[in-house]
Design a protein around this motif. Structure first.
Motif, PDB file in Angstrom:
ATOM      1  N   PHE A   1      53.511  33.480  47.032  1.00  0.00           N
ATOM      2  CA  PHE A   1      52.201  33.705  47.655  1.00  0.00           C
ATOM      3  C   PHE A   1      52.344  34.388  49.015  1.00  0.00           C
ATOM      4  CE2 PHE A   1      48.702  32.355  50.398  1.00  0.00           C
ATOM      5  CZ  PHE A   1      47.614  32.782  49.648  1.00  0.00           C
ATOM      6  N   ARG A   2      53.269  33.916  49.818  1.00  0.00           N
ATOM      7  CA  ARG A   2      53.448  34.503  51.149  1.00  0.00           C
ATOM      8  C   ARG A   2      53.906  35.956  51.046  1.00  0.00           C
ATOM      9  NH1 ARG A   2      53.194  30.964  55.380  1.00  0.00           N
ATOM     10  NH2 ARG A   2      53.518  28.731  54.961  1.00  0.00           N
TER      11      ARG A   2
ATOM     12  N   GLY B   1      50.860  38.009  49.640  1.00  0.00           N
ATOM     13  CA  GLY B   1      49.591  37.847  50.347  1.00  0.00           C
ATOM     14  C   GLY B   1      49.477  38.560  51.673  1.00  0.00           C
TER      15      GLY B   1
ATOM     16  N   GLN C   1      48.310  37.684  56.521  1.00  0.00           N
ATOM     17  CA  GLN C   1      47.577  36.414  56.567  1.00  0.00           C
ATOM     18  C   GLN C   1      48.392  35.295  55.936  1.00  0.00           C
ATOM     19  OE1 GLN C   1      44.838  35.251  57.787  1.00  0.00           O
ATOM     20  NE2 GLN C   1      43.222  36.799  57.940  1.00  0.00           N
ATOM     21  N   ALA C   2      48.950  35.574  54.765  1.00  0.00           N
ATOM     22  CA  ALA C   2      49.728  34.552  54.063  1.00  0.00           C
ATOM     23  C   ALA C   2      51.024  34.249  54.787  1.00  0.00           C
ATOM     24  CB  ALA C   2      50.020  35.007  52.634  1.00  0.00           C
TER      25      ALA C   2
ATOM     26  N   VAL D   1      48.960  26.995  52.538  1.00  0.00           N
ATOM     27  CA  VAL D   1      49.567  27.727  51.430  1.00  0.00           C
ATOM     28  C   VAL D   1      49.791  26.802  50.248  1.00  0.00           C
ATOM     29  CG1 VAL D   1      51.647  28.961  50.681  1.00  0.00           C
ATOM     30  CG2 VAL D   1      50.623  29.457  52.910  1.00  0.00           C
TER      31      VAL D   1
ATOM     32  N   ARG E   1      49.799  35.171  41.917  1.00  0.00           N
ATOM     33  CA  ARG E   1      49.782  36.606  42.226  1.00  0.00           C
ATOM     34  C   ARG E   1      48.343  37.105  42.436  1.00  0.00           C
ATOM     35  NH1 ARG E   1      54.243  39.739  41.435  1.00  0.00           N
ATOM     36  NH2 ARG E   1      56.109  38.662  40.663  1.00  0.00           N
TER      37      ARG E   1
ATOM     38  N   ALA F   1      46.984  35.709  45.742  1.00  0.00           N
ATOM     39  CA  ALA F   1      47.608  36.384  46.888  1.00  0.00           C
ATOM     40  C   ALA F   1      47.088  37.806  47.051  1.00  0.00           C
ATOM     41  CB  ALA F   1      49.125  36.384  46.724  1.00  0.00           C
TER      42      ALA F   1
ATOM     43  N   ARG G   1      44.181  38.861  46.101  1.00  0.00           N
ATOM     44  CA  ARG G   1      42.802  38.763  46.593  1.00  0.00           C
ATOM     45  C   ARG G   1      42.792  38.590  48.112  1.00  0.00           C
ATOM     46  NH1 ARG G   1      37.948  37.918  44.366  1.00  0.00           N
ATOM     47  NH2 ARG G   1      38.807  37.694  42.263  1.00  0.00           N
ATOM     48  N   LEU G   2      43.741  37.827  48.613  1.00  0.00           N
ATOM     49  CA  LEU G   2      43.824  37.627  50.066  1.00  0.00           C
ATOM     50  C   LEU G   2      44.209  38.929  50.768  1.00  0.00           C
ATOM     51  CD1 LEU G   2      43.849  35.464  52.400  1.00  0.00           C
ATOM     52  CD2 LEU G   2      46.315  35.362  52.035  1.00  0.00           C
ATOM     53  N   ARG G   3      45.161  39.653  50.189  1.00  0.00           N
ATOM     54  CA  ARG G   3      45.660  40.869  50.834  1.00  0.00           C
ATOM     55  C   ARG G   3      44.681  42.027  50.725  1.00  0.00           C
ATOM     56  NH1 ARG G   3      49.901  42.246  47.575  1.00  0.00           N
ATOM     57  NH2 ARG G   3      48.552  43.762  46.533  1.00  0.00           N
TER      58      ARG G   3
ATOM     59  N   VAL H   1      43.595  32.169  54.803  1.00  0.00           N
ATOM     60  CA  VAL H   1      44.129  31.352  53.715  1.00  0.00           C
ATOM     61  C   VAL H   1      43.277  30.095  53.539  1.00  0.00           C
ATOM     62  CG1 VAL H   1      46.127  30.010  52.947  1.00  0.00           C
ATOM     63  CG2 VAL H   1      46.470  32.231  54.021  1.00  0.00           C
TER      64      VAL H   1
END
Length: 734
Positions: A251-252, A255, A258-259, A267, A282, A285, A287-289, A296
């Motif tokens: 995830f990190r 992402g 932010q992640a 997380v 995936r 992550a 979606r976050l990026r 998060v």
């Protein structure tokens, strides 16, 4: 003439000190192929001769044999060495042990021709297969090829065979129409080659078998949502969800910033909502990026809503729902029904008896249906009689499949499940504490069926594995208004929670029981549930809270003219007063309770009260009386077969001896209690005994021995409450 080259090759290989396996690895051909050339069984191609000549530093001599035409027969067509593998997914994380096993399989010619990677949709089977294939690609000098056997345009194994034969430059007119003939031609064409096939999304074992050969240099990796059990000799890797740290890292990595800088707990919460399924992690992550500006924490808040989680785990190109739909489409009608009904089960795991009750089928039929679901990795086996359903699979089943079942059938299934859970909980509780007083209104007149346990130890083991699910069922009963089932489940679990000191779920279930008793207007069960809430709080040391519940319970029992309930409440208040140090009130209450229980012939409660009097006498330093009463209580418990209560009485006698200064007698009692506690599975009482033994060593000046005993006690049960146990107070003061 064929033997001329083979003989010369063997002579020069041995002259250089090469063993056959070592030499074959150095030139990129199988040892079986080299052996056949040396023995003159098959001719050597120029390319093979050149590889041998370079390895043996005799280029002109060996190649000259080929150039002079000393090989006979038609050379095998060489497939152009190529790597047709797709680029593996970026940011591959974890799976190190499985990846090592896969690479070892690919590079070890003795490991067989086939490895099957199977797992639930979205578990990362293809990613792992490609990572392994790329790592071992150099080992396959004749190429690495990839086919998506599950693609909608795929024509199955015939289509793959046709493609492979064309890659081998076999003329169209020489390719036979029958698939078995094509398979024979394929195997003959790859003799002596080093070739890797990756077959993705295979649907059936029949799509694999024709592609297998005995060539040690040829390997096949298969990924499938099914186990493909018919492939008997395959090496197997089952791909499950990721470990916590692996999912966090994935995830990190994906992402973005932010992640990367998010707090660990945030997380972890996100990946837990994703069920640590790589596909879901995936998508979340990404979606976050790439999505709207989110933290998060905000992403976690959105994912926390189960009703919308699967929608969030869909980015248009990838979708958890779509992946699961493919697997569910292959299920039979009966299997789909069972999977849908499993969404009604509130606990994290379910045993086969409960599946049978939920689906209203026999146990044998339930086992077969569950095996079918496990074969496509929609459920997983914890053991031969218990399964778990991944959280995302459960949500998918509830949102997509369950609506296809009528509300009436869903309600009937839930009621069957609750009745079944209560029946087993009551049966296990009776084995745990057969002499426990039970109100006559408890509904335990269920149909006689085979139980998954038949003695105390087995019943305790069943409760240990099922208590979380039973707690969840208690909430379900409350939520849908089946009030009596809620308070009865709470009551049935009470003694198990007392034994294991699980105060949290004990209090949780009884709060719901109180809520249901009030909603149902059942004052008797309200009094019982309030009283048990008090016992839970008292047992964990929340004495003032306990007193409040006991007083509420006492008032209700008095209104109901329930003498037994009144005495129970007064007795419990007396125990609380003992712990609070109000010894006069405590002694008065305990003696009144003892007289009442003796008069009614309630031997168990009388012995428990007698043990309370012994503890009180020890605090008052009336130690001979305390020892006598503790021993009397122990004898009565033993006669009743109440092993746990007997251990508690022996520990009580040990404490009284310690208080009197007779440490030898105290040691003997603590050691006896320690041995007896093994038989009733009480980590708490064992920890108490070890703490007492440590106190004796400390009093004798043996600090190291005391520390070791206390360490053992903490390993069994950390945090004995000094307010409740004299042994803990002495240790604290040391």
């Amino acid at each position: 003439m064929v033997r001329c080259f083979g003989d010369e090759l063997r002579r020069r290989r041995k002259e250089k000190g090469f063993r056959l396996n070592e030499f074959s690895r150095s030139i990129g051909y199988s040892s079986g192929y080299v052996s056949k050339v040396e023995r003159g069984v098959i001719p050597a191609s120029r390319r093979f001769a050149e590889a041998c000549a370079l390895a043996l530093e005799s280029y002109e001599e060996l190649v000259a044999l080929i150039d002079e035409g000393t090989t006979t027969g038609k050379e095998i067509s060489d497939m152009k060495a190529s790597c047709g593998l797709p680029v593996p997914p970026s940011h591959f994380s974890g799976r190190s042990a499985q990846l090592d096993r896969l690479v070892t399989f690919l590079t070890d010619e003795s490991s067989g021709p086939l490895c099957v990677l199977s797992g639930m949709p979205g578990s990362g089977k293809t990613a792992l297969a490609l990572q392994g294939a790329w790592k071992a690609a150099a080992h396959f000098s004749d190429g690495c090829l990839f086919f998506d056997a599950g693609h909608e345009s795929s024509g199955g194994v015939e289509d793959i065979l046709l493609s492979l034969l064309r890659l081998l430059d076999v003329p169209e007119k020489k390719i036979p129409p029958r698939s078995d003939a094509m398979a024979s031609l394929w195997r003959s064409q790859i003799a002596g080659k080093r070739l890797l096939l990756v077959l993705d999304n295979v649907l059936s074992s029949a799509d694999v078998v024709p592609l297998l050969s005995t060539e040690p240099g040829c390997k096949v990796i298969v990924t499938s949502r099914k186990r493909l059990s018919a492939l008997d000799d395959a090496a197997r890797l089952t791909i499950g969800v990721m470990k916590d740290a692996e999912a966090d890292a994935l995830f990190r990595t994906i992402g973005g910033e932010q992640a990367a800088r998010a707090a660990d707990h945030s997380v972890r919460a996100v990946v837990d909502h994703c069920g640590r399924l790589p596909l879901a992690v995936r998508i979340a992550a990404a979606r976050l990026r790439n999505g709207p500006v989110l933290t998060v924490e905000e992403l976690e808040a959105r994912l926390s809503h189960e009703a919308h989680r699967l929608e969030l785990l869909d980015d248009g190109d990838r979708s958890v729902t779509a992946a699961l739909t493919v697997s569910c489409d292959a299920l039979s009608t009966e299997q789909r029904r069972v999977l849908a009904l499993l969404a009604l089960y509130p606990g994290p795991g379910i045993d086969l008896h409960s599946v049978a009750a939920l689906a209203n089928v026999t146990l044998a039929r339930a086992a077969l249906l569950v095996d079918g679901l496990a074969d496509v990795h929609l459920v997983s086996h914890e053991s031969s009689h218990r399964i778990t359903v991944h959280s995302l699979v459960r949500q998918f089943a509830g949102l997509v499949i369950l609506p296809q079942i009528s509300i009436a059938e869903q309600q009937a299934a839930t009621r069957r499940l609750l009745d079944h859970g209560l029946r087993l909980a009551v049966a296990a509780d009776k084995l745990l504490t057969p002499q426990r007083y039970r109100p006559p209104v408890v509904l335990d007149d269920f149909p006689v069926k085979a139980l998954p346990f038949d003695n105390r130890i087995a019943g305790l083991s069943w409760l240990e594995s099922e208590w979380r699910s039973l707690v969840a069922l208690c909430h379900t009963a409350a939520d849908i208004g089946l009030h009596s089932l809620c308070w009865q489940l709470a009551f049935a679990l009470r003694d198990f929670f007392f034994l294991t000191k699980r105060w949290g779920p004990w209090i949780e279930t009884h709060l719901r029981a109180v809520e249901c008793a009030r909603a149902g207007g059942t004052r008797a069960w309200l009094a019982i549930s309030l009283h048990n809430l008090g016992v839970a709080h008292s047992d964990r040391g929340d004495l003032t809270v306990a007193v409040g519940y006991f007083k509420q319970s006492l008032a209700l029992y008095q209104e109901l003219d329930d003498d037994h309930g009144v005495v129970n409440a007064l007795s419990s208040l007396a125990w609380t007063e003992l712990y609070l140090g109000d010894y006069v009130k405590s002694m008065d209450g305990l003696r009144r309770a003892l007289m009442y229980y003796r008069r009614l012939g309630n031997t168990r409660n009388a012995a428990i009260t007698l043990r309370g009097i012994a503890l009180l006498e020890a605090e008052l330093e009336l130690c001979p009386a305390a020892v006598r009463h503790a021993q009397q209580a122990r004898a009565e418990f033993h006669a009743l077969g109440l092993d746990l209560d007997a251990v508690m009485a022996v520990n009580c006698a040990a404490w009284a001896h310690f208080r009197s200064g007779d440490h030898d007698a105290a040691r003997a009692c603590y050691e006896e209690a320690l041995a007896l506690a093994d038989g009733c599975a009480s980590r708490y009482e064992k920890a108490r005994s070890l703490t007492g033994l440590g106190n004796i060593q400390q009093a004798a000046g043996h600090r190291d021995r005391a520390a070791e005993l206390w360490k053992r006690a903490d390993a069994l049960y950390g945090g004995l409450e000094p307010m409740m146990l004299g042994e803990a107070r002495v240790r604290l003061a040391s």
